[in-house]
Scaffold this active site. Structure first.
Site, PDB file in Angstrom:
ATOM      1  N   SER A  17     -25.004  -1.985  10.162  1.00 42.54           N
ATOM      2  CA  SER A  17     -24.397  -0.691   9.837  1.00 42.54           C
ATOM      3  C   SER A  17     -22.875  -0.805   9.711  1.00 42.54           C
ATOM      4  CB  SER A  17     -24.797   0.373  10.862  1.00 42.54           C
ATOM      5  OG  SER A  17     -24.199   0.132  12.104  1.00 42.54           O
ATOM      6  N   ASN A  18     -22.251  -1.672  10.493  1.00 44.69           N
ATOM      7  CA  ASN A  18     -20.801  -1.874  10.323  1.00 44.69           C
ATOM      8  C   ASN A  18     -20.503  -2.554   8.995  1.00 44.69           C
ATOM      9  OD1 ASN A  18     -19.016  -0.993  12.657  1.00 44.69           O
ATOM     10  ND2 ASN A  18     -20.751  -1.930  13.729  1.00 44.69           N
ATOM     11  N   MET A  95     -24.387 -12.559  16.252  1.00 45.41           N
ATOM     12  CA  MET A  95     -24.826 -12.863  17.611  1.00 45.41           C
ATOM     13  C   MET A  95     -24.819 -14.363  17.936  1.00 45.41           C
ATOM     14  SD  MET A  95     -25.140  -9.863  18.650  1.00 45.41           S
ATOM     15  CE  MET A  95     -25.973  -9.974  20.225  1.00 45.41           C
ATOM     16  N   ASN A 112     -13.443  -9.101  14.930  1.00 44.80           N
ATOM     17  CA  ASN A 112     -14.740  -8.748  15.493  1.00 44.80           C
ATOM     18  C   ASN A 112     -14.679  -7.301  15.964  1.00 44.80           C
ATOM     19  OD1 ASN A 112     -17.407  -9.127  16.582  1.00 44.80           O
ATOM     20  ND2 ASN A 112     -16.483  -9.259  18.632  1.00 44.80           N
ATOM     21  N   HIS A 114     -16.374  -4.742  18.812  1.00 44.77           N
ATOM     22  CA  HIS A 114     -17.101  -4.816  20.083  1.00 44.77           C
ATOM     23  C   HIS A 114     -17.272  -3.396  20.634  1.00 44.77           C
ATOM     24  CE1 HIS A 114     -18.549  -6.537  23.793  1.00 44.77           C
ATOM     25  NE2 HIS A 114     -17.798  -5.660  24.421  1.00 44.77           N
TER      26      HIS A 114
HETATM   27  C1  GRF Z   1     -22.238  -2.949  17.016  1.00 44.99           C
HETATM   28  O1  GRF Z   1     -22.351  -2.099  18.115  1.00 44.99           O
HETATM   29  C2  GRF Z   1     -21.071  -3.867  17.188  1.00 44.99           C
HETATM   30  O2  GRF Z   1     -20.018  -3.295  17.880  1.00 44.99           O
HETATM   31  C3  GRF Z   1     -21.658  -4.993  17.995  1.00 44.99           C
HETATM   32  O3  GRF Z   1     -22.958  -5.137  17.513  1.00 44.99           O
HETATM   33  C4  GRF Z   1     -23.409  -3.927  16.935  1.00 44.99           C
HETATM   34  C5  GRF Z   1     -23.774  -4.244  15.521  1.00 44.99           C
HETATM   35  O4  GRF Z   1     -24.346  -3.153  14.869  1.00 44.99           O
HETATM   36  N1  GRF Z   1     -20.838  -6.165  17.903  1.00 44.99           N
HETATM   37  P1  GRF Z   1     -24.561  -3.188  13.307  1.00 44.99           P
HETATM   38  O5  GRF Z   1     -25.389  -4.432  13.000  1.00 44.99           O
HETATM   39  O6  GRF Z   1     -23.212  -3.254  12.663  1.00 44.99           O
HETATM   40  O7  GRF Z   1     -25.300  -1.947  12.984  1.00 44.99           O
END
Ligand code: GRF
Length: 200
Positions: A17-18, A95, A112, A114
């Site tokens: 989603s980011n 990850m 990054n 977080h």
């Molecule tokens: C987000 O909460 C980000 O802060 C963390 O992992 C999650 C990733 O979510 N590092 P998405 O895959 O971007 O939806």
């Protein structure tokens, strides 16, 4: 002529989603980045599908065949980044722990996001830990990636309240909405700074 946009890669292992928030921001012609590549260590990552559907080059570089040789896997990632002419990398739910080899190569050019107000709560399960600690404020952080996990210089943060009755899930939703605003904004600001101070 408008200034040249910096080619940015997003590394994501999951939902993405980011990544989508960055893609959406980059649709604006005045945005200083073009999201030119999405890479994942997870061939099944929904992020890869979403990127391909959005017309962005998307590729899995599975870590498993490297059998624990993190640097060899990172060399393959780095080769893909170089080949695509990438100038800046955004980790977005990526990850894998990175080795000093990759973080050193992209020093100052790898960000990054977080889901906590760093330096509080590095690592996983941040929403649970915020609730367990009885905190009243939570949020998210965009930082530069350095050797230590979630330790690099902070580029921007957004704060949300912790409300009575919150669960890890309700907090996650509130924080994620802020992430989607914060990441594109901080990336744009950082790219402007990078352009003002060209790499040595
Ligand atoms: C987000 O909460 C980000 O802060 C963390 O992992 C999650 C990733 O979510 N590092 P998405 O895959 O971007 O939806």
């Amino acid at each position: 002529m408008p200034p040249e946009r910096i080619r940015v890669a997003v590394l994501a292992s999951g939902r993405g989603s980011n990544m989508t928030a960055l893609l959406d921001a980059a649709r604006e012609p005045s945005y200083p980045a073009e999201i030119a590549l999405v890479l994942s260590n997870n061939p099944d990552a929904p992020a890869l599908r979403a990127a391909a559907e959005a017309g962005v080059a998307a590729r899995a570089i599975d870590h498993r065949p490297y059998r624990g040789d993190r640097e060899a896997h990172e060399r393959a990632i780095d080769a893909a980044l170089q080949q695509a002419g990438i100038g800046c990398v955004c980790l977005a739910g990526y990850m894998r722990l990175l080795t000093p080899w990759l973080t050193g190569r992209w020093a100052g050019r790898m960000l990054n996001i977080h889901p906590s107000l760093l330096p509080a709560h590095p690592g996983l399960h941040t929403h649970e830990r915020v609730l367990e600690a009885g905190e009243t404020r939570h949020g998210c952080t965009v930082h530069l990636v350095t050797e230590g996990m979630d330790e690099g210089p902070i580029l921007g943060q957004a704060t949300v309240p912790v409300l009575p009755g919150d669960t890890p899930d309700s907090l996650a939703v509130r924080v994620l909405a802020e992430e989607h605003v914060l990441y594109p904004a901080v990336l744009a600001r950082h790219l402007a700074q990078m352009a003002a101070v060209p790499a040595a």
